[in-house]
Scaffold this motif. Structure first.
Motif, PDB file in Angstrom:
ATOM      1  N   THR A 267     -28.304  52.701 -11.257  1.00  0.00           N
ATOM      2  CA  THR A 267     -29.077  51.708 -11.990  1.00  0.00           C
ATOM      3  C   THR A 267     -30.180  52.425 -12.754  1.00  0.00           C
ATOM      4  OG1 THR A 267     -30.538  51.322 -10.087  1.00  0.00           O
ATOM      5  CG2 THR A 267     -28.605  49.895 -10.319  1.00  0.00           C
ATOM      6  N   PHE A 268     -30.593  51.839 -13.873  1.00  0.00           N
ATOM      7  CA  PHE A 268     -31.614  52.472 -14.709  1.00  0.00           C
ATOM      8  C   PHE A 268     -32.406  51.397 -15.427  1.00  0.00           C
ATOM      9  CE2 PHE A 268     -27.562  52.272 -16.972  1.00  0.00           C
ATOM     10  CZ  PHE A 268     -27.906  51.577 -18.130  1.00  0.00           C
ATOM     11  N   ALA A 269     -33.580  51.762 -15.920  1.00  0.00           N
ATOM     12  CA  ALA A 269     -34.436  50.843 -16.698  1.00  0.00           C
ATOM     13  C   ALA A 269     -35.649  51.641 -17.152  1.00  0.00           C
ATOM     14  CB  ALA A 269     -34.836  49.634 -15.864  1.00  0.00           C
ATOM     15  N   LYS A 270     -36.853  51.084 -16.933  1.00  0.00           N
ATOM     16  CA  LYS A 270     -38.131  51.727 -17.234  1.00  0.00           C
ATOM     17  C   LYS A 270     -38.147  52.360 -18.624  1.00  0.00           C
ATOM     18  CE  LYS A 270     -40.407  50.939 -13.335  1.00  0.00           C
ATOM     19  NZ  LYS A 270     -41.560  50.052 -13.285  1.00  0.00           N
ATOM     20  N   GLY A 271     -38.088  53.702 -18.682  1.00  0.00           N
ATOM     21  CA  GLY A 271     -38.353  54.403 -19.923  1.00  0.00           C
ATOM     22  C   GLY A 271     -37.293  54.324 -20.991  1.00  0.00           C
ATOM     23  N   LEU A 272     -36.135  53.761 -20.702  1.00  0.00           N
ATOM     24  CA  LEU A 272     -35.023  53.789 -21.648  1.00  0.00           C
ATOM     25  C   LEU A 272     -35.395  53.177 -22.994  1.00  0.00           C
ATOM     26  CD1 LEU A 272     -32.104  54.275 -22.437  1.00  0.00           C
ATOM     27  CD2 LEU A 272     -31.486  52.147 -21.247  1.00  0.00           C
ATOM     28  N   GLY A 273     -36.165  52.101 -23.016  1.00  0.00           N
ATOM     29  CA  GLY A 273     -36.540  51.458 -24.275  1.00  0.00           C
ATOM     30  C   GLY A 273     -37.895  51.886 -24.784  1.00  0.00           C
ATOM     31  N   ASN A 274     -38.526  52.858 -24.108  1.00  0.00           N
ATOM     32  CA  ASN A 274     -39.872  53.320 -24.443  1.00  0.00           C
ATOM     33  C   ASN A 274     -40.839  52.161 -24.661  1.00  0.00           C
ATOM     34  OD1 ASN A 274     -41.531  55.698 -24.776  1.00  0.00           O
ATOM     35  ND2 ASN A 274     -41.783  55.078 -26.906  1.00  0.00           N
ATOM     36  N   GLY A 275     -40.749  51.174 -23.797  1.00  0.00           N
ATOM     37  CA  GLY A 275     -41.654  50.032 -23.841  1.00  0.00           C
ATOM     38  C   GLY A 275     -40.951  48.718 -24.073  1.00  0.00           C
ATOM     39  N   LEU A 276     -39.768  48.745 -24.688  1.00  0.00           N
ATOM     40  CA  LEU A 276     -38.999  47.519 -24.833  1.00  0.00           C
ATOM     41  C   LEU A 276     -38.196  47.275 -23.564  1.00  0.00           C
ATOM     42  CD1 LEU A 276     -39.717  48.151 -27.867  1.00  0.00           C
ATOM     43  CD2 LEU A 276     -37.692  46.802 -28.413  1.00  0.00           C
ATOM     44  N   ALA A 277     -37.981  46.007 -23.221  1.00  0.00           N
ATOM     45  CA  ALA A 277     -37.346  45.656 -21.955  1.00  0.00           C
ATOM     46  C   ALA A 277     -35.850  45.901 -22.005  1.00  0.00           C
ATOM     47  CB  ALA A 277     -37.615  44.191 -21.621  1.00  0.00           C
ATOM     48  N   ILE A 278     -35.390  46.844 -21.195  1.00  0.00           N
ATOM     49  CA  ILE A 278     -33.959  47.094 -21.070  1.00  0.00           C
ATOM     50  C   ILE A 278     -33.691  47.840 -19.765  1.00  0.00           C
ATOM     51  CG2 ILE A 278     -34.077  49.268 -22.385  1.00  0.00           C
ATOM     52  CD1 ILE A 278     -31.231  48.565 -23.451  1.00  0.00           C
ATOM     53  N   GLY A 279     -32.605  47.487 -19.104  1.00  0.00           N
ATOM     54  CA  GLY A 279     -32.148  48.171 -17.903  1.00  0.00           C
ATOM     55  C   GLY A 279     -30.640  48.097 -17.878  1.00  0.00           C
ATOM     56  N   GLY A 280     -30.049  48.530 -16.768  1.00  0.00           N
ATOM     57  CA  GLY A 280     -28.606  48.432 -16.697  1.00  0.00           C
ATOM     58  C   GLY A 280     -28.000  49.135 -15.502  1.00  0.00           C
ATOM     59  N   VAL A 281     -26.697  49.029 -15.438  1.00  0.00           N
ATOM     60  CA  VAL A 281     -25.896  49.672 -14.399  1.00  0.00           C
ATOM     61  C   VAL A 281     -24.803  50.468 -15.082  1.00  0.00           C
ATOM     62  CG1 VAL A 281     -24.453  49.341 -12.354  1.00  0.00           C
ATOM     63  CG2 VAL A 281     -26.265  47.702 -12.874  1.00  0.00           C
ATOM     64  N   VAL A 282     -24.574  51.684 -14.618  1.00  0.00           N
ATOM     65  CA  VAL A 282     -23.405  52.460 -15.035  1.00  0.00           C
ATOM     66  C   VAL A 282     -22.608  52.755 -13.765  1.00  0.00           C
ATOM     67  CG1 VAL A 282     -24.758  54.627 -14.950  1.00  0.00           C
ATOM     68  CG2 VAL A 282     -22.555  54.551 -16.164  1.00  0.00           C
ATOM     69  N   ALA A 283     -21.321  52.438 -13.807  1.00  0.00           N
ATOM     70  CA  ALA A 283     -20.491  52.539 -12.603  1.00  0.00           C
ATOM     71  C   ALA A 283     -19.071  52.929 -12.973  1.00  0.00           C
ATOM     72  CB  ALA A 283     -20.488  51.198 -11.861  1.00  0.00           C
ATOM     73  N   ARG A 284     -18.323  53.330 -11.967  1.00  0.00           N
ATOM     74  CA  ARG A 284     -16.893  53.562 -12.179  1.00  0.00           C
ATOM     75  C   ARG A 284     -16.277  52.329 -12.826  1.00  0.00           C
ATOM     76  NH1 ARG A 284     -16.227  54.143  -6.531  1.00  0.00           N
ATOM     77  NH2 ARG A 284     -14.622  52.565  -6.856  1.00  0.00           N
ATOM     78  N   GLY A 285     -15.356  52.559 -13.739  1.00  0.00           N
ATOM     79  CA  GLY A 285     -14.759  51.449 -14.467  1.00  0.00           C
ATOM     80  C   GLY A 285     -14.103  50.430 -13.566  1.00  0.00           C
ATOM     81  N   ASP A 286     -13.399  50.890 -12.533  1.00  0.00           N
ATOM     82  CA  ASP A 286     -12.726  49.941 -11.646  1.00  0.00           C
ATOM     83  C   ASP A 286     -13.720  49.093 -10.871  1.00  0.00           C
ATOM     84  OD1 ASP A 286     -13.331  52.467 -10.258  1.00  0.00           O
ATOM     85  OD2 ASP A 286     -12.430  51.505  -8.516  1.00  0.00           O
ATOM     86  N   LEU A 287     -14.864  49.690 -10.531  1.00  0.00           N
ATOM     87  CA  LEU A 287     -15.901  48.949  -9.822  1.00  0.00           C
ATOM     88  C   LEU A 287     -16.548  47.921 -10.750  1.00  0.00           C
ATOM     89  CD1 LEU A 287     -17.616  48.585  -7.265  1.00  0.00           C
ATOM     90  CD2 LEU A 287     -19.061  50.474  -8.049  1.00  0.00           C
ATOM     91  N   MET A 288     -16.859  48.341 -11.975  1.00  0.00           N
ATOM     92  CA  MET A 288     -17.486  47.435 -12.929  1.00  0.00           C
ATOM     93  C   MET A 288     -16.554  46.293 -13.318  1.00  0.00           C
ATOM     94  SD  MET A 288     -20.376  46.965 -14.582  1.00  0.00           S
ATOM     95  CE  MET A 288     -21.240  48.511 -14.914  1.00  0.00           C
ATOM     96  N   ASP A 289     -15.282  46.588 -13.466  1.00  0.00           N
ATOM     97  CA  ASP A 289     -14.315  45.568 -13.903  1.00  0.00           C
ATOM     98  C   ASP A 289     -13.860  44.653 -12.783  1.00  0.00           C
ATOM     99  OD1 ASP A 289     -14.332  46.428 -16.525  1.00  0.00           O
ATOM    100  OD2 ASP A 289     -12.595  47.741 -16.302  1.00  0.00           O
ATOM    101  N   GLY A 290     -14.316  44.912 -11.553  1.00  0.00           N
ATOM    102  CA  GLY A 290     -13.763  44.213 -10.400  1.00  0.00           C
ATOM    103  C   GLY A 290     -14.196  42.780 -10.214  1.00  0.00           C
ATOM    104  N   LEU A 291     -15.277  42.357 -10.877  1.00  0.00           N
ATOM    105  CA  LEU A 291     -15.753  40.985 -10.672  1.00  0.00           C
ATOM    106  C   LEU A 291     -14.764  39.981 -11.260  1.00  0.00           C
ATOM    107  CD1 LEU A 291     -19.565  41.349 -11.475  1.00  0.00           C
ATOM    108  CD2 LEU A 291     -18.438  41.446  -9.248  1.00  0.00           C
ATOM    109  N   PRO A 292     -14.414  38.939 -10.522  1.00  0.00           N
ATOM    110  CA  PRO A 292     -13.371  38.008 -10.966  1.00  0.00           C
ATOM    111  C   PRO A 292     -13.882  36.866 -11.846  1.00  0.00           C
ATOM    112  CG  PRO A 292     -14.017  37.472  -8.734  1.00  0.00           C
ATOM    113  CD  PRO A 292     -14.808  38.690  -9.115  1.00  0.00           C
ATOM    114  N   ALA A 293     -15.163  36.541 -11.748  1.00  0.00           N
ATOM    115  CA  ALA A 293     -15.701  35.398 -12.495  1.00  0.00           C
ATOM    116  C   ALA A 293     -16.260  35.847 -13.845  1.00  0.00           C
ATOM    117  CB  ALA A 293     -16.781  34.696 -11.678  1.00  0.00           C
ATOM    118  N   ASN A 294     -16.571  34.894 -14.693  1.00  0.00           N
ATOM    119  CA  ASN A 294     -17.162  35.203 -15.991  1.00  0.00           C
ATOM    120  C   ASN A 294     -18.553  35.796 -15.815  1.00  0.00           C
ATOM    121  OD1 ASN A 294     -14.964  34.207 -17.413  1.00  0.00           O
ATOM    122  ND2 ASN A 294     -15.780  32.122 -17.439  1.00  0.00           N
TER     123      ASN A 294
END
Length: 429
Positions: A267-294
């Motif tokens: 997981t990441f956030a904080k400095g990525l936008g140098n003050g603008l609000a942004i965060g996120g998750v980077v994960a294995r594709g199979d893990l990220m794609d695994g959620l069944p709902a929208n």
């Protein structure tokens, strides 16, 4: 300022803490300096809690934001293609080192950790999560549940079944060598899995260096040993890089790089936008794609934030700010350690790169002293230096200057901080 403070207290929560006896309002900034409403300039060694990673009014970032603003479209939502979002995801996926990585953008580190916990608990069909003592992962319901510090937990209610591990409390076991402590932590993990959990634990969520916890670090290599145990059970490893990402630790681009292991997600956030609000998750594709709902993120990865983030990452890489963090951070930490040898009120000095901390203690018994830490915070402000505070006991000064910090600014900040520490030390004797 007293009028604004009164208005703040009238309409904002009482638990929304402000620094300083007389809180300041920051109204402008340039480089590594900010100016308050009274026209006083400060060298910023905390960067809005590690968020203004490059500093203030960086032309490349400002121009990227202005270009986006001129289009008249700062928001579309994830229901539409966003070129800057795709470009940023490609960069993050490549930099992560995670095989076949995919990225989901959020607005904050809290949201990022919520998403990572959702991915893991669904994948493993389990609500059981491992975390470290003294950790902090955010302000929301699940993120608070995984946080291992009583100071930041408002409720015992939890959507998760959490078990806390040793890993950043080395000072509690002075009788153990570094190797013995690492072995103790691994055995603690095995014991937890054997006695406290049922089958199918979802994940271990861990900060390689704890942020709010006072920049306490997991010993290098320990997460690799943890991962070997986790793999025996199929448990996922998630690295919370909200404060340790983007080269801040100097040695490696991600905090977990010090452990020689690749996590299943970060997981990441904080400095990525140098003050603008942004965060996120980077994960294995199979893990990220695994959620069944929208799924959707109305504001996460919006065109404005990703424009700023792309410019921030490009600047970071083009100027090799990781190397700058390592070089200047090493000098700052060494300078503080040398000064601390003569100051009975200073306990541990620790850190990596431009992420370092100083503990304040009672010189008589060595116990944590939040009062002394608060006094040094005020003294540093008098010397036109902004720093942070935290730690399990509230006695830790936290410093995390922008990664663009220059040699002369480092010397200026170090001198001011040491002078503040010496002044408080003399007054306490």
């Amino acid at each position: 300022m007293s009028e604004l403070l009164e208005r703040h207290r009238a309409v904002l929560p009482a638990w929304l803490a402000l620094y300083y006896d007389s809180p300041l309002e920051i109204v402008s900034g340039k480089g590594r300096h900010v100016q308050d409403a009274d026209g006083v300039s400060y060298l910023d060694f905390f960067g809005g809690i590690l968020t203004n990673m490059l500093g203030y009014d960086i032309p490349e970032v400002r121009e990227a934001v202005e270009r986006r603003l001129r289009t008249g479209v700062v928001h579309t939502s994830t229901l539409y293609l966003i070129r800057s979002q795709v470009e940023l995801a490609e960069k993050v996926a490549r930099l992560s080192g995670i095989p076949d990585a995919k990225v989901f953008f959020t607005n904050s580190g809290t949201e990022a950790n919520e998403t990572a916990l959702l991915l893991a608990t669904h994948a493993r069909r389990s609500d059981q999560v491992l975390a470290l003592r003294n950790s902090y992962h955010g302000r929301s319901y699940a993120a608070t549940a995984v946080t291992g510090s009583r100071s930041w937990k408002n409720s015992s209610l939890s959507p998760l079944n959490v078990h806390y591990l040793h890993g950043t409390d080395r000072e509690r076991f002075p009788q153990l060598s570094d190797r013995e402590y690492a072995r103790f932590c691994v055995e603690d993990l095995r014991s937890c899995l054997a006695t406290a959990t049922a089958t199918d634990v979802a994940c271990l969520l861990v900060e390689p260096i704890q942020g709010v916890g006072g920049f306490t670090a997991v010993p290098d290599g320990l997460l690799r040993e943890f991962k070997q145990v986790l793999d025996e059970y199929g448990i996922l490893l998630i690295s919370d890089e909200v404060q340790t990402g983007w080269g801040r630790t100097g040695e490696t681009f991600w905090g977990i790089g010090a452990h020689g292991v690749t996590p299943d997600a970060m997981t990441f956030a904080k400095g990525l936008g140098n003050g603008l609000a942004i965060g996120g998750v980077v994960a294995r594709g199979d893990l990220m794609d695994g959620l069944p709902a929208n799924g959707i993120s109305t504001f996460g990865g919006n065109p404005l934030a990703t424009a700023a983030a792309n410019a921030t990452v490009d600047y970071l890489l083009d100027h090799d700010l990781q190397a700058n963090a390592h070089r200047i951070g090493s000098r700052l930490i060494a300078g503080l350690r040398a000064a601390a040898e003569k100051l009975p009120t200073v306990g541990a000095v620790r850190g990596k790169g431009l992420m370092f901390a100083v503990d304040l203690v009672d010189p008589e018994d060595g116990q944590p002293s939040p009062a002394l830490a608060a006094t040094v915070l005020e003294e540093a402000r008098k010397r036109r230096l902004l720093i942070g505070k935290g730690g399990l006991h509230g006695n830790t000064l936290r410093m995390a200057p922008p990664l663009t910090l220059t040699d002369s600014e480092a010397e200026e900040g170090l001198a001011a901080l040491i002078d503040a520490l010496e002044t408080v030390d003399r007054a306490d004797r």
